[in-house]
Design a protein around this motif. Sequence first.
Motif, PDB file in Angstrom:
ATOM      1  N   ALA A 710       0.663  -1.516  -0.256  1.00  0.00           N
ATOM      2  CA  ALA A 710      -0.203   0.242  -0.239  1.00  0.00           C
ATOM      3  C   ALA A 710       0.979   1.776  -0.533  1.00  0.00           C
ATOM      4  O   ALA A 710       0.636   2.656  -0.336  1.00  0.00           O
ATOM      5  CB  ALA A 710      -1.228  -0.380   1.042  1.00  0.00           C
ATOM      6  N   ARG A 711       2.000   1.000   0.634  1.00  0.00           N
ATOM      7  CA  ARG A 711       2.578   2.318   0.741  1.00  0.00           C
ATOM      8  C   ARG A 711       3.853   2.050  -0.676  1.00  0.00           C
ATOM      9  O   ARG A 711       3.488   3.504  -1.161  1.00  0.00           O
ATOM     10  CB  ARG A 711       4.285   2.439   1.995  1.00  0.00           C
ATOM     11  CG  ARG A 711       4.956   3.483   2.160  1.00  0.00           C
ATOM     12  CD  ARG A 711       4.321   4.862   2.562  1.00  0.00           C
ATOM     13  NE  ARG A 711       5.040   5.440   2.830  1.00  0.00           N
ATOM     14  CZ  ARG A 711       5.294   6.652   1.545  1.00  0.00           C
ATOM     15  NH1 ARG A 711       4.514   6.561  -0.276  1.00  0.00           N
ATOM     16  NH2 ARG A 711       5.972   7.615   1.576  1.00  0.00           N
ATOM     17  N   GLU A 712       3.737   1.862  -1.508  1.00  0.00           N
ATOM     18  CA  GLU A 712       4.359   1.992  -2.771  1.00  0.00           C
ATOM     19  C   GLU A 712       3.235   2.228  -3.361  1.00  0.00           C
ATOM     20  O   GLU A 712       3.914   3.305  -4.456  1.00  0.00           O
ATOM     21  CB  GLU A 712       4.995   0.452  -3.436  1.00  0.00           C
ATOM     22  CG  GLU A 712       6.213   0.004  -2.810  1.00  0.00           C
ATOM     23  CD  GLU A 712       6.704  -0.904  -2.946  1.00  0.00           C
ATOM     24  OE1 GLU A 712       6.338  -2.246  -4.056  1.00  0.00           O
ATOM     25  OE2 GLU A 712       7.969  -1.696  -2.992  1.00  0.00           O
ATOM     26  N   ALA A 713       1.904   1.880  -3.442  1.00  0.00           N
ATOM     27  CA  ALA A 713       1.664   2.886  -4.476  1.00  0.00           C
ATOM     28  C   ALA A 713       0.537   4.058  -4.170  1.00  0.00           C
ATOM     29  O   ALA A 713       0.210   4.608  -4.945  1.00  0.00           O
ATOM     30  CB  ALA A 713      -0.025   1.744  -4.242  1.00  0.00           C
ATOM     31  N   GLY A 714       1.073   4.250  -2.907  1.00  0.00           N
ATOM     32  CA  GLY A 714       0.772   5.737  -2.755  1.00  0.00           C
ATOM     33  C   GLY A 714      -0.362   5.950  -1.105  1.00  0.00           C
ATOM     34  O   GLY A 714      -0.857   5.355  -1.236  1.00  0.00           O
ATOM     35  N   MET A 715       0.124   7.131  -0.731  1.00  0.00           N
ATOM     36  CA  MET A 715      -1.019   7.961  -0.066  1.00  0.00           C
ATOM     37  C   MET A 715      -2.256   8.937  -0.227  1.00  0.00           C
ATOM     38  O   MET A 715      -1.860   9.862  -1.123  1.00  0.00           O
ATOM     39  CB  MET A 715      -0.395   7.656   0.967  1.00  0.00           C
ATOM     40  CG  MET A 715       0.407   6.971   1.893  1.00  0.00           C
ATOM     41  SD  MET A 715       1.201   7.377   3.205  1.00  0.00           S
ATOM     42  CE  MET A 715       0.550   7.972   4.349  1.00  0.00           C
ATOM     43  N   SER A 716      -3.358   8.480  -0.281  1.00  0.00           N
ATOM     44  CA  SER A 716      -4.409   9.837  -0.302  1.00  0.00           C
ATOM     45  C   SER A 716      -4.932  10.781   0.845  1.00  0.00           C
ATOM     46  O   SER A 716      -4.899   9.764   2.327  1.00  0.00           O
ATOM     47  CB  SER A 716      -5.404   9.056  -1.109  1.00  0.00           C
ATOM     48  OG  SER A 716      -5.364   8.077  -2.089  1.00  0.00           O
ATOM     49  N   PHE A 717      -4.924  11.301   1.036  1.00  0.00           N
ATOM     50  CA  PHE A 717      -5.903  11.969   1.961  1.00  0.00           C
ATOM     51  C   PHE A 717      -6.990  12.693   2.421  1.00  0.00           C
ATOM     52  O   PHE A 717      -7.955  13.884   1.012  1.00  0.00           O
ATOM     53  CB  PHE A 717      -5.257  13.720   2.763  1.00  0.00           C
ATOM     54  CG  PHE A 717      -5.204  14.050   3.938  1.00  0.00           C
ATOM     55  CD1 PHE A 717      -4.303  13.565   5.183  1.00  0.00           C
ATOM     56  CD2 PHE A 717      -6.334  14.943   3.703  1.00  0.00           C
ATOM     57  CE1 PHE A 717      -4.708  13.946   6.112  1.00  0.00           C
ATOM     58  CE2 PHE A 717      -6.447  15.559   5.666  1.00  0.00           C
ATOM     59  CZ  PHE A 717      -5.436  15.061   6.583  1.00  0.00           C
ATOM     60  N   ILE A 718      -8.343  11.819   2.752  1.00  0.00           N
ATOM     61  CA  ILE A 718      -9.575  12.181   2.334  1.00  0.00           C
ATOM     62  C   ILE A 718     -10.373  13.475   3.808  1.00  0.00           C
ATOM     63  O   ILE A 718      -9.853  12.534   5.016  1.00  0.00           O
ATOM     64  CB  ILE A 718     -10.605  11.285   2.477  1.00  0.00           C
ATOM     65  CG1 ILE A 718      -9.917  10.333   1.794  1.00  0.00           C
ATOM     66  CG2 ILE A 718     -11.854  11.181   2.181  1.00  0.00           C
ATOM     67  CD1 ILE A 718     -10.666   8.560   1.365  1.00  0.00           C
ATOM     68  N   THR A 719     -10.463  14.357   3.631  1.00  0.00           N
ATOM     69  CA  THR A 719     -10.701  15.444   4.429  1.00  0.00           C
ATOM     70  C   THR A 719     -12.114  15.949   4.114  1.00  0.00           C
ATOM     71  O   THR A 719     -12.820  15.443   3.084  1.00  0.00           O
ATOM     72  CB  THR A 719      -9.915  16.229   4.118  1.00  0.00           C
ATOM     73  OG1 THR A 719      -9.957  17.507   5.608  1.00  0.00           O
ATOM     74  CG2 THR A 719      -9.805  17.093   3.359  1.00  0.00           C
ATOM     75  N   GLY A 720     -12.641  16.436   5.079  1.00  0.00           N
ATOM     76  CA  GLY A 720     -13.945  16.968   4.952  1.00  0.00           C
ATOM     77  C   GLY A 720     -14.317  18.755   4.801  1.00  0.00           C
ATOM     78  O   GLY A 720     -13.790  19.005   5.121  1.00  0.00           O
ATOM     79  N   SER A 762      -2.553  15.011  -3.569  1.00  0.00           N
ATOM     80  CA  SER A 762      -3.028  13.355  -2.686  1.00  0.00           C
ATOM     81  C   SER A 762      -4.113  13.568  -1.470  1.00  0.00           C
ATOM     82  O   SER A 762      -4.375  13.305  -1.117  1.00  0.00           O
ATOM     83  CB  SER A 762      -1.760  13.730  -2.114  1.00  0.00           C
ATOM     84  OG  SER A 762      -0.503  13.374  -2.735  1.00  0.00           O
ATOM     85  N   THR A 763      -5.038  15.218  -1.688  1.00  0.00           N
ATOM     86  CA  THR A 763      -5.954  15.204  -1.059  1.00  0.00           C
ATOM     87  C   THR A 763      -7.424  15.148  -1.776  1.00  0.00           C
ATOM     88  O   THR A 763      -6.953  14.983  -2.760  1.00  0.00           O
ATOM     89  CB  THR A 763      -6.119  17.218  -1.113  1.00  0.00           C
ATOM     90  OG1 THR A 763      -6.780  18.080  -2.184  1.00  0.00           O
ATOM     91  CG2 THR A 763      -5.039  16.524  -0.063  1.00  0.00           C
ATOM     92  N   LEU A 764      -8.772  14.551  -0.884  1.00  0.00           N
ATOM     93  CA  LEU A 764     -10.318  14.474  -1.791  1.00  0.00           C
ATOM     94  C   LEU A 764     -11.008  15.209  -0.804  1.00  0.00           C
ATOM     95  O   LEU A 764     -10.880  14.505   0.360  1.00  0.00           O
ATOM     96  CB  LEU A 764     -10.157  12.339  -1.840  1.00  0.00           C
ATOM     97  CG  LEU A 764     -11.788  12.756  -2.313  1.00  0.00           C
ATOM     98  CD1 LEU A 764     -12.115  13.046  -4.173  1.00  0.00           C
ATOM     99  CD2 LEU A 764     -11.974  11.256  -2.664  1.00  0.00           C
ATOM    100  N   GLU A 765     -11.719  16.087  -1.172  1.00  0.00           N
ATOM    101  CA  GLU A 765     -12.763  16.505   0.096  1.00  0.00           C
ATOM    102  C   GLU A 765     -13.264  16.325  -0.115  1.00  0.00           C
ATOM    103  O   GLU A 765     -14.137  16.365  -1.254  1.00  0.00           O
ATOM    104  CB  GLU A 765     -12.541  18.361  -0.239  1.00  0.00           C
ATOM    105  CG  GLU A 765     -11.208  18.386   0.449  1.00  0.00           C
ATOM    106  CD  GLU A 765     -11.393  20.438   0.289  1.00  0.00           C
ATOM    107  OE1 GLU A 765     -12.449  21.179  -0.398  1.00  0.00           O
ATOM    108  OE2 GLU A 765     -10.003  20.824   0.325  1.00  0.00           O
ATOM    109  N   VAL A 766     -14.312  16.218   0.712  1.00  0.00           N
ATOM    110  CA  VAL A 766     -15.802  15.209   0.542  1.00  0.00           C
ATOM    111  C   VAL A 766     -16.589  16.287   1.565  1.00  0.00           C
ATOM    112  O   VAL A 766     -16.583  16.884   2.609  1.00  0.00           O
ATOM    113  CB  VAL A 766     -16.185  14.215   1.132  1.00  0.00           C
ATOM    114  CG1 VAL A 766     -17.411  13.829   1.138  1.00  0.00           C
ATOM    115  CG2 VAL A 766     -14.768  13.135   0.536  1.00  0.00           C
ATOM    116  N   GLY A 767     -17.598  17.208   0.698  1.00  0.00           N
ATOM    117  CA  GLY A 767     -18.384  18.481   1.268  1.00  0.00           C
ATOM    118  C   GLY A 767     -19.650  17.461   1.802  1.00  0.00           C
ATOM    119  O   GLY A 767     -20.074  17.043   1.409  1.00  0.00           O
ATOM    120  N   MET A 768     -19.915  18.406   3.162  1.00  0.00           N
ATOM    121  CA  MET A 768     -21.495  17.888   3.222  1.00  0.00           C
ATOM    122  C   MET A 768     -22.041  19.356   4.225  1.00  0.00           C
ATOM    123  O   MET A 768     -21.053  19.978   4.660  1.00  0.00           O
ATOM    124  CB  MET A 768     -21.643  16.727   4.277  1.00  0.00           C
ATOM    125  CG  MET A 768     -20.107  16.476   5.325  1.00  0.00           C
ATOM    126  SD  MET A 768     -19.752  15.156   6.405  1.00  0.00           S
ATOM    127  CE  MET A 768     -22.005  14.884   7.264  1.00  0.00           C
TER     128      MET A 768
END
Length: 772
Positions: A710-720, A762-768
């Motif tokens: 998983a570390r080799e594939a990369g990291m994603s940061f999911i925030t709100g 590397s970020t993905l924002e999820v709105g609510m």
Amino acid sequence: MDAESGGGAARRKVSRPWSAELLLAYQSLGVVYGDVATSPLYVFKSAFAGGDIEHSAGNEEIYGVLSLVFWTLTLIPLLKYVLVVLRADDHGEGGTFALYSLICRRVRAGLLPDGEDLAGRREGGAAPPAPLSAVRAALERHRVLQRMLLLLALLGTCMVIGDGVLTPAVSVFSAVSGLELELDNEQHEYILLPVTCAILVGLFTLQHYGTHRVGFLFAPIVCLWLLCISIIGLYNIIHWNPHVYRALSPYYMYKFLQKTQTGGWMSLGGILLCVTGSEAMYADLGHFSQSSIKIAFTSLVYPALILAYMGQAAYISRHHNFENINHIGFYVSVPEKIRWPVLVIAILAAVVGSQAVITGTFSIIKQCCSLSCFPRVKIVHTSSTVHGQIYIPEINWILMILCLAVTIGFRDTKHLTNAQGLAVITVMLVTTCLMSLVIVLCWNKSILFSLAFLLFFGAIEVLYFSASLVKFREGAWVPVMLSLFFMIMMCVWHYGTIKKYEFDVENKVSISWLLNLGPSLGIVRVRGIGLIHTELMSGIPAIFSHFVTNLPAFHQVLVFLCIKSVPIPHIRPEERFWVGRVGPKQYRLYRVVVRYGYRDVPKDDIEFEKDLVCSIAEFIRCGDSDDQNGFLDGATDHTCERLSSISKGLPFQEEDGSEINGSDSSILSTDKEMYQNTIGPKAKRVRFVLPKDAQIDSEVRSELQELTDAREAGMSFITGRAHMKAKSGSGLVKKIAINYIYEFLRRNSRGSVSAANIPHASTLEVGMVCQV
């Protein structure tokens, strides 16, 4: 050993040779004492400027002012700060928030959960006497008292910010005012203000270079200035009035107040300015040591200031034919032959004093951000060795605009000093109140000793406070309005943060819901590590369920990341990461709590990711041990999470697609051909370096292998991206606070992604929408 009891006697001490302490004392002159050292420029002028008292031939007024200045300098900076307040350091740090954090940590009076119990940093010590337990219980039980305590700390903080606006204006304007004696009235009216504004603009423009680049200039300038005013003061005493020392007797203070009465009381607002900058001795404690600050003040600063004020009083006592009251200031007592060199040194010293106050404002705003009392702003660390030297661009330009506005708006030192006096005495009064609580709650002293401290120093400061407040319409309204503005902003931000946290707690998803998700619902596990940012330390945040409902897929390794700022200055590296498991092992779900003190410097994104992965790998290698240092979390769910402190992560190495030597049995790596098409030719290979004597079973090796993949594939940061909205039926004040003020501040402040130093790619924002 209790690190907070006994007034600091058992506190952590760092033994230094006397040479090192003397060097720190020398360096502290340029950072700590620049403001108080330049106060002789305007104290006597401010005391007589209001027209409340006049300089008569009998010299009762000038002797009375000198007596008041002497005893004010002796009681507040020397007795209060040097002998008492400096001992109340929060693990080496000082300032208003240091006192607040000491109280909150000892009595659990914080309004926002901070996760401090994870580190076991709550000091124990002997059981307090009965009266103390009642005070502690009252603070812990009553929410109103906790809010009042927070408002008191925020009031002191807002006044410090106001002082950061006013001090550069007062210091620079007073230093430049020496041009009045060398220029005609028609000339200095058009030169004085532009020169002051130009110096102020240059001062704030140079802030981004950092204090460490000009730090070597600070101490010599202040030393030269103190030497200069000492020599001038000694010359004036010998030449004009050798008997001026008699005015140091408190009898002249009493005689002054008896003769002038109301006028003398109102002049206290100007006399108060002799202690401006005294709060910096405590606020900048983290940069130096108690001994160095005490040595610098008692051996050089205090004697130099007394000689300077005595010299001015000696000169003025023999000169009664001034053209106007403005010429009763500092420069009139300077011999005409050296007036220009002294003017240049004074301007440089004023800039140094302003620099120290601006830097202190940056530091206290950073502390407020860490404790969720101020919107997140960009913080630039200008020194790689001194963590306290920071630069905040947004605050710097706001301070510059406000400073120029008050300078251009008032155009004289009378209104500026009235405003500065109220800001300074309010901070000191707040410090006295908080310090009395520290004495009784943290030092375990008698409540009578605490009341004696509060009543003695509080009575003196309330007297000065009343004299400053009465000049509200003559400039003192400025710090009140500035403090009101910042107080509303900070209170609304803190209130909105609490409501957001309460919403997250109420709407969090149980772990059982997550464990029931599976292939039958269309949930797909994709390669990589997913970091779900949450403020919660237990349960599943609502934002994750919102994300999975709309996009039924998440990463093969999922980490619920909680970054906490706690009300202590520093977190030891071995106590920074706390790791736990969510659900069964085969789900590959982890919870990581990362803690930072309010003076800690977060690492960049690359180093942070490495430390995070290494901590998880060490947790996997050690297994689910029942360590006594573990922390049980998630008690509301059927599955209990145990968070373990990771003192040192399992190290790993990254290589750019090169061969890994498989002969070393202490290295765990992925197969060379595994996921080659997915990763690409430039993907980094990862391998963990295990201890040579490590015994690893197949299950742990498989879990570490999957973490490596998983570390080799990369990291994603999911925030709100939470949009706050007051519930229907809420009051008008709440709707204005949440729907308009808080939302405006949230949209114009840095998000949690920026605060955590995570790259945008590397970020993905999820709105609510959060109905609070």
